[in-house]
Design a protein around this motif. Structure first.
Motif, PDB file in Angstrom:
ATOM      1  N   PHE A 101       0.816  -1.213   0.000  1.00 11.27           N
ATOM      2  CA  PHE A 101       0.000   0.000   0.000  1.00 11.27           C
ATOM      3  C   PHE A 101       0.848   1.261   0.000  1.00 11.27           C
ATOM      4  CE2 PHE A 101      -3.436  -2.853   0.972  1.00 11.27           C
ATOM      5  CZ  PHE A 101      -4.398  -2.340   0.138  1.00 11.27           C
ATOM      6  N   LEU A 102       2.009   1.191   0.699  1.00  4.66           N
ATOM      7  CA  LEU A 102       2.939   2.327   0.637  1.00  4.66           C
ATOM      8  C   LEU A 102       3.340   2.564  -0.808  1.00  4.66           C
ATOM      9  CD1 LEU A 102       5.385   1.857   3.631  1.00  4.66           C
ATOM     10  CD2 LEU A 102       3.971   3.842   3.146  1.00  4.66           C
ATOM     11  N   SER A 103       3.644   1.458  -1.499  1.00  5.32           N
ATOM     12  CA  SER A 103       4.077   1.573  -2.880  1.00  5.32           C
ATOM     13  C   SER A 103       2.953   2.131  -3.746  1.00  5.32           C
ATOM     14  CB  SER A 103       4.520   0.206  -3.383  1.00  5.32           C
ATOM     15  OG  SER A 103       4.590   0.192  -4.777  1.00  5.32           O
ATOM     16  N   TYR A 104       1.747   1.591  -3.545  1.00  6.61           N
ATOM     17  CA  TYR A 104       0.613   2.058  -4.348  1.00  6.61           C
ATOM     18  C   TYR A 104       0.404   3.558  -4.166  1.00  6.61           C
ATOM     19  CZ  TYR A 104      -4.087   2.521  -6.226  1.00  6.61           C
ATOM     20  OH  TYR A 104      -5.159   2.908  -6.956  1.00  6.61           O
ATOM     21  N   SER A 105       0.416   3.998  -2.908  1.00  3.73           N
ATOM     22  CA  SER A 105       0.123   5.417  -2.694  1.00  3.73           C
ATOM     23  C   SER A 105       1.268   6.284  -3.194  1.00  3.73           C
ATOM     24  CB  SER A 105      -0.184   5.692  -1.226  1.00  3.73           C
ATOM     25  OG  SER A 105       0.974   5.582  -0.462  1.00  3.73           O
ATOM     26  N   THR A 106       2.506   5.774  -3.079  1.00  2.00           N
ATOM     27  CA  THR A 106       3.632   6.539  -3.614  1.00  2.00           C
ATOM     28  C   THR A 106       3.517   6.695  -5.129  1.00  2.00           C
ATOM     29  OG1 THR A 106       4.988   5.522  -1.917  1.00  2.00           O
ATOM     30  CG2 THR A 106       6.138   6.685  -3.644  1.00  2.00           C
ATOM     31  N   GLU A 107       3.235   5.575  -5.802  1.00  2.00           N
ATOM     32  CA  GLU A 107       3.120   5.648  -7.257  1.00  2.00           C
ATOM     33  C   GLU A 107       2.002   6.579  -7.666  1.00  2.00           C
ATOM     34  OE1 GLU A 107       5.485   4.772  -8.814  1.00  2.00           O
ATOM     35  OE2 GLU A 107       6.373   3.470  -7.294  1.00  2.00           O
ATOM     36  N   ARG A 108       0.936   6.528  -6.904  1.00  2.00           N
ATOM     37  CA  ARG A 108      -0.202   7.371  -7.224  1.00  2.00           C
ATOM     38  C   ARG A 108       0.168   8.846  -7.112  1.00  2.00           C
ATOM     39  NH1 ARG A 108      -6.324   6.053  -6.260  1.00  2.00           N
ATOM     40  NH2 ARG A 108      -7.097   7.902  -7.273  1.00  2.00           N
ATOM     41  N   ARG A 109       1.042   9.117  -6.139  1.00  6.81           N
ATOM     42  CA  ARG A 109       1.427  10.512  -5.948  1.00  6.81           C
ATOM     43  C   ARG A 109       2.469  10.967  -6.941  1.00  6.81           C
ATOM     44  NH1 ARG A 109       0.891  10.335   0.436  1.00  6.81           N
ATOM     45  NH2 ARG A 109      -1.362  10.464   0.359  1.00  6.81           N
ATOM     46  N   LEU A 110       3.351  10.047  -7.333  1.00  5.06           N
ATOM     47  CA  LEU A 110       4.462  10.450  -8.194  1.00  5.06           C
ATOM     48  C   LEU A 110       4.116  10.380  -9.681  1.00  5.06           C
ATOM     49  CD1 LEU A 110       7.482   8.728  -6.420  1.00  5.06           C
ATOM     50  CD2 LEU A 110       6.771  11.113  -6.274  1.00  5.06           C
ATOM     51  N   THR A 111       3.030   9.725 -10.022  1.00  5.01           N
ATOM     52  CA  THR A 111       2.776   9.433 -11.426  1.00  5.01           C
ATOM     53  C   THR A 111       2.582  10.701 -12.260  1.00  5.01           C
ATOM     54  OG1 THR A 111       1.384   8.240 -12.956  1.00  5.01           O
ATOM     55  CG2 THR A 111       0.292   9.236 -11.087  1.00  5.01           C
ATOM     56  N   LYS A 112       2.946  10.547 -13.543  1.00  4.02           N
ATOM     57  CA  LYS A 112       2.695  11.650 -14.465  1.00  4.02           C
ATOM     58  C   LYS A 112       1.308  11.522 -15.082  1.00  4.02           C
ATOM     59  CE  LYS A 112       7.484  12.355 -15.845  1.00  4.02           C
ATOM     60  NZ  LYS A 112       8.386  11.463 -16.547  1.00  4.02           N
ATOM     61  N   TYR A 113       0.655  10.399 -14.760  1.00  7.52           N
ATOM     62  CA  TYR A 113      -0.666  10.161 -15.351  1.00  7.52           C
ATOM     63  C   TYR A 113      -1.714   9.964 -14.260  1.00  7.52           C
ATOM     64  CZ  TYR A 113       2.648   8.901 -18.999  1.00  7.52           C
ATOM     65  OH  TYR A 113       3.685   8.901 -19.880  1.00  7.52           O
ATOM     66  N   PRO A 114      -1.914  10.987 -13.415  1.00  6.43           N
ATOM     67  CA  PRO A 114      -2.841  10.800 -12.290  1.00  6.43           C
ATOM     68  C   PRO A 114      -4.254  10.421 -12.747  1.00  6.43           C
ATOM     69  CG  PRO A 114      -2.209  13.103 -12.531  1.00  6.43           C
ATOM     70  CD  PRO A 114      -1.355  12.337 -13.458  1.00  6.43           C
ATOM     71  N   ASP A 115      -4.626  10.821 -13.947  1.00  8.13           N
ATOM     72  CA  ASP A 115      -5.981  10.527 -14.427  1.00  8.13           C
ATOM     73  C   ASP A 115      -6.202   9.036 -14.600  1.00  8.13           C
ATOM     74  OD1 ASP A 115      -5.958  13.173 -14.580  1.00  8.13           O
ATOM     75  OD2 ASP A 115      -5.921  13.302 -16.791  1.00  8.13           O
ATOM     76  N   GLU A 116      -5.098   8.329 -14.914  1.00 10.47           N
ATOM     77  CA  GLU A 116      -5.260   6.905 -15.195  1.00 10.47           C
ATOM     78  C   GLU A 116      -5.440   6.091 -13.932  1.00 10.47           C
ATOM     79  OE1 GLU A 116      -2.541   4.981 -17.821  1.00 10.47           O
ATOM     80  OE2 GLU A 116      -2.497   6.737 -19.144  1.00 10.47           O
ATOM     81  N   PHE A 117      -5.001   6.645 -12.795  1.00  4.30           N
ATOM     82  CA  PHE A 117      -5.154   5.882 -11.559  1.00  4.30           C
ATOM     83  C   PHE A 117      -6.627   5.699 -11.233  1.00  4.30           C
ATOM     84  CE2 PHE A 117      -0.740   5.825 -10.814  1.00  4.30           C
ATOM     85  CZ  PHE A 117      -0.556   4.812  -9.879  1.00  4.30           C
ATOM     86  N   GLY A 118      -6.983   4.491 -10.885  1.00  2.00           N
ATOM     87  CA  GLY A 118      -8.390   4.163 -10.677  1.00  2.00           C
ATOM     88  C   GLY A 118      -9.021   3.640 -11.947  1.00  2.00           C
ATOM     89  N   LYS A 119      -8.293   3.775 -13.078  1.00  5.37           N
ATOM     90  CA  LYS A 119      -8.830   3.248 -14.328  1.00  5.37           C
ATOM     91  C   LYS A 119      -7.880   2.238 -14.953  1.00  5.37           C
ATOM     92  CE  LYS A 119     -11.095   7.567 -15.158  1.00  5.37           C
ATOM     93  NZ  LYS A 119     -10.488   8.878 -15.390  1.00  5.37           N
ATOM     94  N   GLY A 120      -6.774   1.980 -14.243  1.00  2.41           N
ATOM     95  CA  GLY A 120      -5.845   0.987 -14.767  1.00  2.41           C
ATOM     96  C   GLY A 120      -4.513   1.584 -15.140  1.00  2.41           C
ATOM     97  N   ALA A 121      -3.785   2.070 -14.141  1.00  2.00           N
ATOM     98  CA  ALA A 121      -2.459   2.630 -14.400  1.00  2.00           C
ATOM     99  C   ALA A 121      -1.423   1.552 -14.149  1.00  2.00           C
ATOM    100  CB  ALA A 121      -2.208   3.829 -13.490  1.00  2.00           C
ATOM    101  N   ILE A 122      -0.500   1.423 -15.087  1.00  2.00           N
ATOM    102  CA  ILE A 122       0.460   0.322 -14.991  1.00  2.00           C
ATOM    103  C   ILE A 122       1.389   0.482 -13.788  1.00  2.00           C
ATOM    104  CG2 ILE A 122       2.251   1.306 -16.490  1.00  2.00           C
ATOM    105  CD1 ILE A 122       2.395  -1.610 -17.726  1.00  2.00           C
ATOM    106  N   GLU A 123       1.661   1.736 -13.377  1.00  2.00           N
ATOM    107  CA  GLU A 123       2.506   1.948 -12.200  1.00  2.00           C
ATOM    108  C   GLU A 123       1.890   1.299 -10.965  1.00  2.00           C
ATOM    109  OE1 GLU A 123       1.416   4.350 -14.140  1.00  2.00           O
ATOM    110  OE2 GLU A 123       2.990   5.803 -14.636  1.00  2.00           O
TER     111      GLU A 123
END
Lengths: 499, 322, 162
Positions: free
Chosen positions: A277-299
């Motif tokens: 979960f730490l990793s998930y939330s970190t990736e979610r914060r660092l991603t360049k594609y925040p829109d894709e999170f929740g819809k299938g982001a590969i990060e």
């Protein structure tokens, strides 16, 4: 120097053709059983352990390592393809992975998970080989107050799974916390929320809750809205393989996931859920594609999968050096050791270096074998989604209930499974996120008992939480994690304005 | 998840037990209940009995069933209600069940079952971190008397054998058992980390569990709870250090209520034969269990005494309301 | 977990389901407090077993209120209609499974029942075919896991024949 020589020796044994074959069989069996919904890695290892008895110790150990990695990967496969994580550690994988699968990107999701597992497993195994003695010294310094602080960090990161409404996310988390209270209180032996039902005294099993909410709940939900749109799940859309873009977006999460997974896994009470979960939330914060999170982001698949595998290797640190099995899978590893009359502990490295290094070498080999076997199979797994929906979900439910029946064949346990299924259905229907419930059930009791242990040792003085340097640091981290998103949001807006 | 795997591991052990035993045709068909998930002490005892019963030719087949839950509370209820008068059933139980039944306010008690025999026991040990100023049991007693709240004990679940031992230790050195600062951890692993890290004053556990740590010098054993010294173990008993504390984590086997005296005799004889068999002795050696065979009335008497002693201790620490 | 169809729908009136949810949360909070009060206070040092339930109950109370406000304002995400028959069919399947296991009917009949009802819930009407598929599948699972891998699954009359 000794480490290198010992490892090389172990490698030489593990790389014999016969042993490579055992590794391949192990990985294959592990994947085949682990891919059944509701059957997580620990169960897979437990089921297949007897198969290894028939071999000589070396071959057996290698096949065992193969089964272990295969089971881990199989668990992620079900999480990604049919939203049924076999254990709590692959829950974070399911969040984005299943969205990817539904959008026809199951292939890349499975590939990034396999390669990420390989990268993380390899790095973490190197860490295991060279850093164990130092890590274990740090690990035993973690006291109850430090674990409580670590749980505080974990609780904050859970918010990444909340979706769009913090209120509904928190509600889910609290439902999990309530479920975590059920049963005998660990510190005083008093029953809570058991209502006189003896079967409830042992509390709610995480697997029962996870399988109920995810597998049963999902089946109910999909069935309830079948009449709407025949929501055709596309097995493959676009490339089955990872694109250059996918690679570019995956490699950093793999490494970051490893950095979370290995050290936390090495803590005697660290576990695998927190790093994922730490990793998930970190990736979610660092991603360049925040829109894709929740819809299938590969990060969101790459990071947690790497963290999961790295933490699995991390759990071997306390297992090999102290004899502490700190996760269900590690407990099964311990069982694997004990079949040779070996008791992992401080004397193991000194007394049986051949087996320890043999195991570590086997982990390397099995990890490589996993990649060799499973990358070509990605196409096959994805095709699982082509099974006609009625049979697919009927099969999922059969396997899901089988897991529970095997664990506790009691009417109470099965009723709980059904009840959680209904809960999962209602939560999906009213748009409450599912994952925080399971996280609440796992983290709540740990946080509570560690806090109470810390307070019992300090005779009720809460300052103990700040007096320990580890705990104080972690609490500061938690505070930063709590505030940072608001600041980042502000910065983001600022940046957006500049663009 | 843990018990889940433990269960499966048990199944694995069962398979090994089955394949290891030659199928000698004999008269009895027994059912042995382990009132716990597979993998734990009671389950292992049940599986070991299964193996020895069959290998020694006492029974043709032995089926082990697991009914897990709440320290045996769920299992004994099912045993007393479901197996009443059945002369072919046995249940494994032990020290921990005595406390669990009292704490969980179980409607079924150990007085309802028919005692057959005590089988094994494990000696308990108190350890301190290697760098602790406490060197002997008397040192620990002195710290307890100085300020009992500051002496923290780490061990297993609340009301279990480790907890009872902490209270008994305090009681027998003249400190107030009620005020013992006992901190339960889940499983030996976590408490071990707390002891090694110096977070607690002392740790309590079964001797075999910390054996490796004691031998490697990371933990110092300050006393064991046996009546006299154990051969090959260089740790003084509490008794020889002037502290009257004798305690063992025993395991026993009982029969259902309402069986006839003949049925009881047959079962007792079967257990006696099993215990005397080479197969059983081999298992004991292999598992490192101490033979503590105590049959018949002597065991019934022992069970009663332990029941009173444990219940008193749990009342004194406030876990059981009188 | 739901798709975002028509998420931008304008706030509607009072959402009855939302009010029920809020009421349920409040009820759970009350149960927590009631249950915590039943626990005898035994702790000598630190925090007792009653504290956490009460803290969680307070949190739940606040969340109940927040959910209530959301419901009154009609802030809940819109829902599509659900097919009650399908849900009911699966639930009946689960109930039958529990009953069959509970009464010692064994693994194969229990899971086959669940297989058939689930398949029916997803719109299949070929009961006989599904029944055969179910029996074959669950028998295979039973043999593979109970016999080959020694996982003990509940056995009824049918399983004893194997």
């Amino acid at each position: 120097m000794d480490t290198f020589a010992a490892l090389a020796h172990g490698m030489a044994i593990a790389a014999q053709p016969m042993n490579l074959l055992y590794a391949l069989i192990g990985v294959f069996l592990g994947t085949a059983v682990g891919v059944l919904p509701g059957i997580g890695p620990a169960l897979t290892v437990a089921l297949l352990l007897p198969v290894t008895y028939k071999l000589d110790p070396g071959g057996s150990l290698i096949m065992f390592a193969g089964i272990y990695y295969g089971g881990m990967y199989g668990g992620s496969t079900t999480a990604i393809l049919i939203n049924t994580p076999g254990e709590s550690a692959s829950m974070a994988t399911a969040l984005e992975g299943n969205k990817m699968a539904k959008a026809g990107r199951g292939g890349p999701a499975l590939a990034t998970s396999a390669i990420g597992s390989f990268v993380a497993g390899t790095i973490a195994t190197i860490g295991l080989a060279f850093l164990s003695p130092y890590l274990v010294d740090i690990a035993v310094r973690f006291g109850p107050e430090d674990y409580f602080a670590l749980m505080c960090v974990a609780f904050i990161t859970v918010s990444a799974t909340f979706g769009d409404s913090p209120i509904r996310g928190l509600t889910s988390l609290f439902i999990g916390l309530v479920l975590g209270l059920v049963g005998i209180d660990k510190l005083t032996g008093q029953a809570r929320l058991a209502f006189g039902v003896p079967e409830l005294l042992d509390g709610v099993e995480v697997t029962t809750l996870a399988v109920g909410l995810f597998a049963v709940g999902e089946a109910l939900y999909v069935a309830s809205r079948r009449h709407h749109s025949e929501e055709k799940i596309e097995a493959v859309k676009g490339s089955l393989w990872m694109t250059r873009e996918d690679w570019k977006r995956s490699w950093k999460p793999w490494l970051r996931g490893t950095l979370f997974g290995f050290p936390i896994g090495a803590l005697p009470a660290g576990g695998a859920e927190i790093p994922t979960f730490l990793s998930y939330s970190t990736e979610r914060r660092l991603t360049k594609y925040p829109d894709e999170f929740g819809k299938g982001a590969i990060e969101g698949v790459a990071g947690p999968e790497a963290a999961n595998n790295a933490s699995a290797a991390g759990t071997l640190v306390p297992l090999l050096t102290l004899g502490l099995p700190t996760s269900a899978t590690a407990a099964m590893m311990l069982a694997g050791f004990q079949q040779y009359g070996l008791n992992p502990g401080p004397l193991l490295f000194a007394e049986r270096p051949d087996l320890v290094w043999g195991l570590i070498a086997s982990l390397f080999i099995a990890n490589t074998m996993l990649l060799v076997l499973n990358l070509p199979l990605v196409g096959l797994w994805v095709r699982l989604l082509k099974i006609p929906t009625p049979w697919l979900y009927a099969g999922i439910l059969v396997f899901a209930t089988m897991g529970t029946i095997a664990a506790k064949p009691s009417v109470v346990e099965l009723s709980m499974l059904a009840g959680f299924g209904v809960l999962g259905f209602l939560m999906r229907r009213f748009d409450f996120p599912i994952a925080p419930v399971v996280v609440g059930l796992i983290l709540g009791p740990i946080a509570e008992s560690q806090l109470r242990r810390a307070l019992a040792i300090s005779l009720g003085d809460p300052m103990t939480l700040l007096q320990s340097p580890i705990s104080a640091t972690l609490l500061v981290v938690a505070l930063i994690a709590l505030i940072a998103p608001f600041i980042l949001k502000g910065l983001g807006r600022f940046k957006a304005n500049e663009d | 998840m843990k018990s889940f795997c433990a269960r499966l591991f048990g199944a694995v052990v069962a398979l090994m037990a089955l394949t290891a035993s030659p199928g000698l045709a004999q008269q009895m068909e027994l059912k042995v209940m382990a009132p716990a998930a597979p993998g734990g002490g009671w389950d292992q005892t049940a599986r070991a009995m299964q193996q020895a019963f069959v290998a020694s030719g006492v029974a043709r087949s032995v089926q082990v069933t697991n009914v897990a839950g709440a320290g045996g509370t769920v299992g004994i209820a099912q045993f007393v209600n479901g197996a009443k008068g059945d002369g072919n059933q046995l249940m494994v139980n032990g020290f921990v069940m005595v406390g669990a039944l009292a704490m969980n306010k179980s409607p079924v008690t150990l007085e309802q079952v028919t005692p057959i025999a005590r089988l094994t026991e494990e000696i308990q040990v108190i350890v301190v971190p290697a760098n602790s100023p406490i060197k002997t049991a008397q040192d620990l007693a002195a710290s307890l008397k100085a300020d009992i709240a500051k002496v923290t004990f780490a061990g297993g679940s609340a009301g279990g054998v480790d907890h009872v031992m902490a209270a008994l230790f305090a009681g027998s050195v003249g400190a107030d058992a009620k005020k013992v600062n006992y901190i339960p951890f889940s499983g030996g692993g976590e408490s071990l980390a707390a002891i090694l890290g110096g977070k607690v004053t002392a740790g309590i556990s079964g001797l075999s569990e910390y054996d490796g740590q004691i031998k490697s010098g990371k933990l110092r054993a300050i006393g064991i709870s046996s009546e006299s010294r154990i051969p090959g173990v260089d740790i003084p008993t509490f008794k020889e250090q002037g502290i009257d504390l004798v305690l063992a984590n025993w395991r026993s086997v009982v029969a259902p209520p309402g069986i006839t005296p003949e049925q009881k005799k047959t079962l007792s004889e079967a257990v006696e034969k099993m215990v005397k068999s080479d197969a059983w002795k081999d298992i004991l050696k292999q598992k490192g269990w101490d033979d503590a065979y105590l049959p018949g009335d002597a065991f019934a008497e022992f069970l009663k005494k332990e029941n009173v002693r444990v219940t008193d201790v749990l009342k004194s620490v406030g876990l059981v309301k009188s | 977990m739901t798709e975002s169809a028509a998420r931008e729908a304008p706030a509607r009136g009072i959402d009855k389901a939302g009010i029920v949810i809020a009421a349920l949360l409040a009820a759970v909070a009350l149960v927590l407090v009631y249950d915590a009060n039943q626990i005898p206070a035994t702790t000598m040092y630190g925090m007792g077993p009653q504290v956490t339930p009460v803290v969680i109950a307070i949190g739940l109370g606040i969340l109940a209120l927040a959910n209530l406000i959301d419901a009154v304002r009609g802030n809940l995400p819109p829902r599509e209609s659900a097919d009650p028959v399908a849900v009911l069919l699966i639930l009946v399947g689960l109930a039958l499974l529990i009953a069959i296991i509970g009464f010692g009917g064994g693994f194969i009949p229990a899971t086959t029942t669940l297989f058939v009802t689930t398949s029916a819930a997803f719109g299949r009407r070929a009961f006989v075919t599904d029944l055969i598929i179910g029996v074959v599948l669950t028998t295979l699972i039973y043999v593979a896991f109970d016999r080959l891998l020694t996982l003990s699954l509940p056995a009824g009359p049918l399983e004893r024949l194997l």
